[in-house]
Scaffold this motif. Sequence first.
Motif, PDB file in Angstrom:
ATOM      1  N   GLY A  43      -3.646   2.535  -3.360  1.00  0.00           N
ATOM      2  CA  GLY A  43      -3.020   1.852  -2.234  1.00  0.00           C
ATOM      3  C   GLY A  43      -3.734   0.573  -1.856  1.00  0.00           C
ATOM      4  O   GLY A  43      -3.098  -0.462  -1.596  1.00  0.00           O
ATOM      5  N   VAL A  44      -5.069   0.602  -1.817  1.00  0.00           N
ATOM      6  CA  VAL A  44      -5.839  -0.594  -1.452  1.00  0.00           C
ATOM      7  C   VAL A  44      -5.706  -1.677  -2.514  1.00  0.00           C
ATOM      8  O   VAL A  44      -5.530  -2.862  -2.198  1.00  0.00           O
TER       9      VAL A  44
ATOM     10  N   LEU B  90      -6.360  12.528  -2.874  1.00  0.00           N
ATOM     11  CA  LEU B  90      -6.436  11.617  -1.733  1.00  0.00           C
ATOM     12  C   LEU B  90      -7.215  10.355  -2.073  1.00  0.00           C
ATOM     13  O   LEU B  90      -6.805   9.248  -1.706  1.00  0.00           O
ATOM     14  N   PHE B  91      -8.355  10.517  -2.762  1.00  0.00           N
ATOM     15  CA  PHE B  91      -9.134   9.335  -3.129  1.00  0.00           C
ATOM     16  C   PHE B  91      -8.322   8.409  -4.024  1.00  0.00           C
ATOM     17  O   PHE B  91      -8.361   7.181  -3.883  1.00  0.00           O
TER      18      PHE B  91
ATOM     19  N   ALA C 215      -1.537   3.790   2.498  1.00  0.00           N
ATOM     20  CA  ALA C 215      -1.739   4.828   1.488  1.00  0.00           C
ATOM     21  C   ALA C 215      -1.755   6.219   2.119  1.00  0.00           C
ATOM     22  O   ALA C 215      -1.178   7.169   1.572  1.00  0.00           O
ATOM     23  N   VAL C 216      -2.388   6.345   3.288  1.00  0.00           N
ATOM     24  CA  VAL C 216      -2.487   7.645   3.953  1.00  0.00           C
ATOM     25  C   VAL C 216      -1.116   8.110   4.432  1.00  0.00           C
ATOM     26  O   VAL C 216      -0.794   9.303   4.369  1.00  0.00           O
TER      27      VAL C 216
ATOM     28  N   VAL D 142      -5.348   0.949   3.927  1.00  0.00           N
ATOM     29  CA  VAL D 142      -5.691   2.373   3.935  1.00  0.00           C
ATOM     30  C   VAL D 142      -4.621   3.166   4.679  1.00  0.00           C
ATOM     31  O   VAL D 142      -4.199   4.246   4.231  1.00  0.00           O
ATOM     32  N   THR D 143      -4.148   2.632   5.788  1.00  0.00           N
ATOM     33  CA  THR D 143      -3.112   3.320   6.567  1.00  0.00           C
ATOM     34  C   THR D 143      -1.845   3.517   5.750  1.00  0.00           C
ATOM     35  O   THR D 143      -1.226   4.591   5.773  1.00  0.00           O
TER      36      THR D 143
ATOM     37  N   GLY E 211       0.857   4.038  -2.854  1.00  0.00           N
ATOM     38  CA  GLY E 211       0.758   5.464  -2.574  1.00  0.00           C
ATOM     39  C   GLY E 211       1.865   6.253  -3.251  1.00  0.00           C
ATOM     40  O   GLY E 211       1.649   7.368  -3.747  1.00  0.00           O
TER      41      GLY E 211
ATOM     42  N   PHE F  30      -5.067   8.114  -4.046  1.00  0.00           N
ATOM     43  CA  PHE F  30      -4.104   7.454  -3.165  1.00  0.00           C
ATOM     44  C   PHE F  30      -4.736   6.221  -2.513  1.00  0.00           C
ATOM     45  O   PHE F  30      -4.133   5.149  -2.455  1.00  0.00           O
ATOM     46  N   LEU F  31      -5.952   6.400  -1.983  1.00  0.00           N
ATOM     47  CA  LEU F  31      -6.618   5.313  -1.262  1.00  0.00           C
ATOM     48  C   LEU F  31      -6.934   4.141  -2.193  1.00  0.00           C
ATOM     49  O   LEU F  31      -6.689   2.981  -1.852  1.00  0.00           O
TER      50      LEU F  31
ATOM     51  N   ALA G  14       0.837  -1.197   0.000  1.00  0.00           N
ATOM     52  CA  ALA G  14       0.000   0.000   0.000  1.00  0.00           C
ATOM     53  C   ALA G  14       0.875   1.251   0.000  1.00  0.00           C
ATOM     54  O   ALA G  14       0.554   2.249  -0.660  1.00  0.00           O
TER      55      ALA G  14
END
Length: 249
Positions: free
Chosen positions: A53-54, A46-47, A89-90, A86-87, A36, A49-50, A32
């Motif tokens: 990443g997922v 941001l979306f 990617a964030v 998710v973490t 990212g 990225f999520l 992830a």
Amino acid sequence: MSTACVMSASLIPVGITVVTRYLDLAGVFSCALLGGAVARTVGLDLFGFLVVGVISGLGGGMIRDVLLQHGTPVALTDYAYVPTAVTGAVVVFLIKISEASWTRLFTALDAAVLGFWAVTGVNKTLAVGLGWLPAILLGTVTAVGGGALRDVVLGRVPAVFGGNGLYATVALAVAGTTVICVYQGVPALGVALGITLALAFRLTALRFGWNLPTSLDWRPGSKLAASLRDGTAAGSGKEEQSHPRKETP
């Protein structure tokens, strides 16, 4: 349950099953992060990225679980998986460091992910009763599947198809090594040896520019291989000069 299934499942002790889960989660988080980093490179929000990443973090494991047909994919039943992806990617979205630093970090991380997931894929496949060949195949798919899905979503040729420092080859080697260790009755050694091999083999391949041939007229990309090839060619030329061919009348 068939005798073959019981024998195969018994190859994977309960302790290794627990370790496999944590390696799987480590692979999810790491991939992830990689997803990212790719999202940042192509300028997503941001979306984006999520999503990237997922997909990157969960894709390989979900392909594996669907092919195993041994219940619902673990990413949908174990609530640790999606938050972990998710973490990852964030974290990349929030932390801004230099491109050179990301490159150094993700080179090592990418190699580690190959080890985590190839080992995980092998152990999960053997644990449900399949044999060594499906274990190697699904170990490799687990390792490269998420990255391939990520690239397809972004409209790129998957990096696993070439010019990537023996990416799939490393995954195959790790999966094969893990299978051998499991069948020898030392699955814990297989975990440690598989991850170590992934790091050493992948980083060495990147360092020296090792790649598989792309066509019949392929030439080695590494300086060492090129020098050996050129030296061989030069030697052949000198030999021909020393022993010129006699032309037939």
